[in-house]
Design a protein around this motif. Structure first.
Motif, mmCIF file in Angstrom:
data_model
loop_
_atom_site.group_PDB
_atom_site.id
_atom_site.type_symbol
_atom_site.label_atom_id
_atom_site.label_comp_id
_atom_site.label_asym_id
_atom_site.label_seq_id
_atom_site.Cartn_x
_atom_site.Cartn_y
_atom_site.Cartn_z
ATOM 1 N N SER A 81 0.815 -1.288 0.044
ATOM 2 C CA SER A 81 -0.008 0.028 -0.158
ATOM 3 C C SER A 81 0.923 1.282 0.192
ATOM 4 O O SER A 81 0.628 2.049 -0.595
ATOM 5 N N PHE A 99 0.876 4.170 -3.100
ATOM 6 C CA PHE A 99 0.715 5.607 -2.397
ATOM 7 C C PHE A 99 2.026 6.510 -3.266
ATOM 8 O O PHE A 99 1.548 7.447 -3.674
ATOM 9 N N THR A 126 9.527 14.775 1.924
ATOM 10 C CA THR A 126 8.681 14.927 2.902
ATOM 11 C C THR A 126 7.714 13.831 3.002
ATOM 12 O O THR A 126 7.134 13.201 3.836
ATOM 13 N N LEU A 127 7.284 13.305 1.521
ATOM 14 C CA LEU A 127 6.304 12.704 1.325
ATOM 15 C C LEU A 127 6.666 11.044 1.522
ATOM 16 O O LEU A 127 5.915 10.258 2.184
ATOM 17 N N PHE A 178 6.943 10.825 5.284
ATOM 18 C CA PHE A 178 5.576 10.682 5.707
ATOM 19 C C PHE A 178 4.809 9.063 5.729
ATOM 20 O O PHE A 178 4.682 8.614 6.718
ATOM 21 N N ILE A 179 5.008 8.592 4.509
ATOM 22 C CA ILE A 179 4.460 7.334 4.218
ATOM 23 C C ILE A 179 5.541 6.288 4.877
ATOM 24 O O ILE A 179 4.893 5.314 5.585
ATOM 25 N N PHE A 198 4.281 6.473 8.798
ATOM 26 C CA PHE A 198 2.863 6.096 8.998
ATOM 27 C C PHE A 198 3.022 4.553 9.020
ATOM 28 O O PHE A 198 2.236 3.982 9.833
ATOM 29 N N LEU A 229 4.523 3.173 12.258
ATOM 30 C CA LEU A 229 3.638 3.386 13.192
ATOM 31 C C LEU A 229 2.449 2.208 13.327
ATOM 32 O O LEU A 229 2.533 1.649 14.318
#
Lengths: 79, 193
Positions: free
Chosen positions: A40, A44, A64-65, A68-69, A72, A75
């Motif tokens: 996934s 993205f 940055t992207l 982020f992924i 995420f 986590l």
């Protein structure tokens, strides 16, 4: 550009079907969850870099992207 | 068409515009935080979340993901056609983009009506509270995206010299953001246990 977009769409559809199948048929929840989240995350990034043309953008937006992924996905998998 | 050379490599000019990318990151962070709380709740109530997830139709989720991805593909082609000044093609592509967006909403409505008919509404349990809040918030984004794309479609009818590529790119970036949000929601709600 158009050919790359068609290939990207094909890969995205295959990855979507694969994640759906893995979700239904798996031995270990942990391995399946990790596999689904990784695919996934890849989907993205493919949408962002190819369809949104983020590949042309400044390294700041790309990183940055990506951060982020990764954050995420990590986590969710750690929890 | 107004196409002053845009230096996408500059930090101030990502494709779609810096303001839209700030919005995209704020949206992703908002949904991301909500999904992290969803994961925490899932950890605290594993049986309830696992049992509730059984009531979601994974096939609907997969088909809806394919609808949105295909829609995103045609949106990327729309931007590409506008850049090549092929406005007739761009009009067709954006209509197909919107068509797949509408298909997504039709299937989602079908899914929602099934859930309502069987009583899995907001308040049924914590899982369905998250399900309704997250997916409805996403549906609102898709609806707003469709309105933006409708305006973009009508902007193609203007004389070519009044058409701004930045506006088309910004509309496309918003539409792709709906894809990105769904790509976070889909595995979390429908797939992982």
């Amino acid at each position: 550009m158009k050919n790359k977009n068609i290939i990207t769409l094909g890969v995205l559809i295959i990855l979507t079907v694969v994640t759906g199948l893995v979700s239904e048929n798996h031995q270990s929840y942990q391995t399946a969850n990790m596999f689904i989240m990784l695919l996934s995350g890849l989907k993205f990034l493919l949408v962002a870099f190819q369809f949104m043309e983020l590949k042309k953008a400044n390294i700041f937006w790309k990183m940055t992207l990506i951060v982020f992924i990764i954050l995420f996905t990590s986590l969710v998998l750690i929890i | 068409m107004k196409t002053k050379a845009i230096d996408y490599g500059s930090i101030f000019y990502p494709p779609g515009g810096i303001l839209l990318w700030i919005i995209i990151f704020l949206e992703l962070i908002t949904f991301g935080i909500a999904l992290v709380f969803f994961a925490i709740s899932s950890k605290e109530n594993p049986e309830m979340f696992s049992e509730s997830r059984e009531h979601l139709n994974g096939v609907f989720g997969v088909i809806n993901t394919i609808f949105l991805l295909t829609s995103g593909f045609f949106m990327a082609n729309t931007v590409s056609a506008v850049k090549k000044n092929k406005i007739a093609k761009a009009k067709l592509y954006i209509l197909v983009t919107m068509g797949f967006g509408v298909l997504f909403l039709i299937l989602k409505s079908f899914e929602y009506s099934g859930k309502i008919a069987t009583g899995y509404t907001m308040g049924y349990n914590l899982f369905f509270n998250y399900y309704w809040l997250l997916t409805l918030f996403h549906v609102i984004h898709v609806l707003v995206g469709l309105v933006i794309l409708t305006f973009t479609y009508f902007s193609f009818k203007k004389p070519a010299e009044n058409l701004e590529i930045e506006d088309v790119e910004a509309s496309a970036a918003f539409w792709h953001m709906c894809d990105l949000i769904w790509l976070l929601l889909f595995p979390m709600l429908y797939l992982i246990s």
